[in-house]
Design a protein around this motif. Structure first.
Motif, PDB file in Angstrom:
ATOM      1  N   VAL A   7      77.171  21.610  83.339  1.00  0.00           N
ATOM      2  CA  VAL A   7      76.248  20.677  82.707  1.00  0.00           C
ATOM      3  C   VAL A   7      75.890  19.575  83.698  1.00  0.00           C
ATOM      4  CG1 VAL A   7      75.958  19.011  80.844  1.00  0.00           C
ATOM      5  CG2 VAL A   7      77.223  21.138  80.433  1.00  0.00           C
ATOM      6  N   ARG A  14      66.869  18.470  77.427  1.00  0.00           N
ATOM      7  CA  ARG A  14      67.701  19.633  77.174  1.00  0.00           C
ATOM      8  C   ARG A  14      67.109  20.560  76.109  1.00  0.00           C
ATOM      9  NH1 ARG A  14      72.353  19.780  79.227  1.00  0.00           N
ATOM     10  NH2 ARG A  14      73.092  21.210  77.612  1.00  0.00           N
ATOM     11  N   LYS A  34      78.310  16.327  87.617  1.00  0.00           N
ATOM     12  CA  LYS A  34      78.304  17.603  86.910  1.00  0.00           C
ATOM     13  C   LYS A  34      79.639  17.784  86.194  1.00  0.00           C
ATOM     14  CE  LYS A  34      75.173  19.953  90.156  1.00  0.00           C
ATOM     15  NZ  LYS A  34      75.015  21.106  91.077  1.00  0.00           N
ATOM     16  N   GLU A 138      76.230  24.452  72.608  1.00  0.00           N
ATOM     17  CA  GLU A 138      74.894  24.270  73.184  1.00  0.00           C
ATOM     18  C   GLU A 138      73.903  23.814  72.122  1.00  0.00           C
ATOM     19  OE1 GLU A 138      72.567  23.797  76.344  1.00  0.00           O
ATOM     20  OE2 GLU A 138      74.635  24.560  76.469  1.00  0.00           O
ATOM     21  N   VAL A 152      79.213  13.504  77.256  1.00  0.00           N
ATOM     22  CA  VAL A 152      79.539  14.932  77.280  1.00  0.00           C
ATOM     23  C   VAL A 152      80.783  15.206  76.451  1.00  0.00           C
ATOM     24  CG1 VAL A 152      80.243  16.871  78.737  1.00  0.00           C
ATOM     25  CG2 VAL A 152      78.458  15.309  79.529  1.00  0.00           C
TER      26      VAL A 152
END
Length: 216
Positions: A7, A14, A34, A138, A152
């Motif tokens: 990610v 997104r 990342k 997702e 995240v």
């Protein structure tokens, strides 16, 4: 056990939809960082453990996550003597990857477990139950900005799989790439594992050493 696609951390669009207005960058640029989600899923219990890895996902990284997971749950599974791990044949965990097998043998010996590695053949990893969990994740965070490590991790924590939230943690350790055993060391390692005849690449058994004074 599986690693999801990496990610990009930043104000990237997104896709998907959000209930709140969300403004993303109108062009691509280098990500701030990342994160690669590494997951361990227990289908019989519908339990998912996610580790957000900021470094390159290597053989050592994967085994460290396995050790961390087992140490957190082993008291619940004291009766377990055989651990079956379903994996794809990715570059860092395939059945000929010397460092992965070396660390896996150490894991089996240290915890006294019989470990069976069961690999999915090419184009069949989609049948691994954890892939369905990745699909839910997702969909859960699409339409949202994953612009910090915290965002995240928090989005991963608020997803659900059959009513259960995953256990999620951030892993910031740095892992070196390209670690592998020499040919002689790999040959010695092969003597400590058992491959299923005819399916040597797909099923690998690692047995713990017999206690002193007992036959192997």
């Amino acid at each position: 056990m599986d690693a999801k696609a990496t990610v990009k951390v930043g104000p990237f669009a997104r896709g998907g939809k959000s209930r709140l207005p969300t403004q993303a960058a109108d062009h691509d640029f280098e990500p701030l960082a990342k994160v690669t989600p590494v997951g361990i899923f227990l289908p019989a219990y519908d339990e998912l453990f996610i580790y957000g890895v900021t470094s390159k996902v290597t053989s050592d990284c994967l085994i460290d996550r396995l050790v961390e997971w087992w140490q957190s749950v082993r008291s619940r599974f004291a009766q377990i003597t055989t651990l079956v791990i379903n994996l794809d044949n990715g570059p860092e965990n395939h059945s000929r990857r010397s460092q992965f097998l070396h660390r896996m043998v150490d894991f089996a010996q240290h915890f006294g477990l019989h470990v069976r590695l069961a690999y999915y053949p090419p184009y069949h990893s989609k049948y691994n139950p954890i892939e369905r969990c990745w699909g839910i994740l997702e969909n859960h965070w699409n339409g949202s900005l994953l612009d910090t490590f915290d965002s995240v991790i928090q989005f991963a924590r608020t997803m659900t799989w059959k009513g259960n939230h995953p256990i999620v943690s951030l892993v910031t350790a740095t892992y070196a790439t390209g670690v592998r055993l020499c040919k002689d060391a790999m040959e010695a390692l092969e003597s400590q594992i058992t491959r299923l005849p005819g399916l040597e690449k797909w099923f690998v058994d690692i047995f713990p050493a017999a206690p002193d004074g007992q036959a192997g």
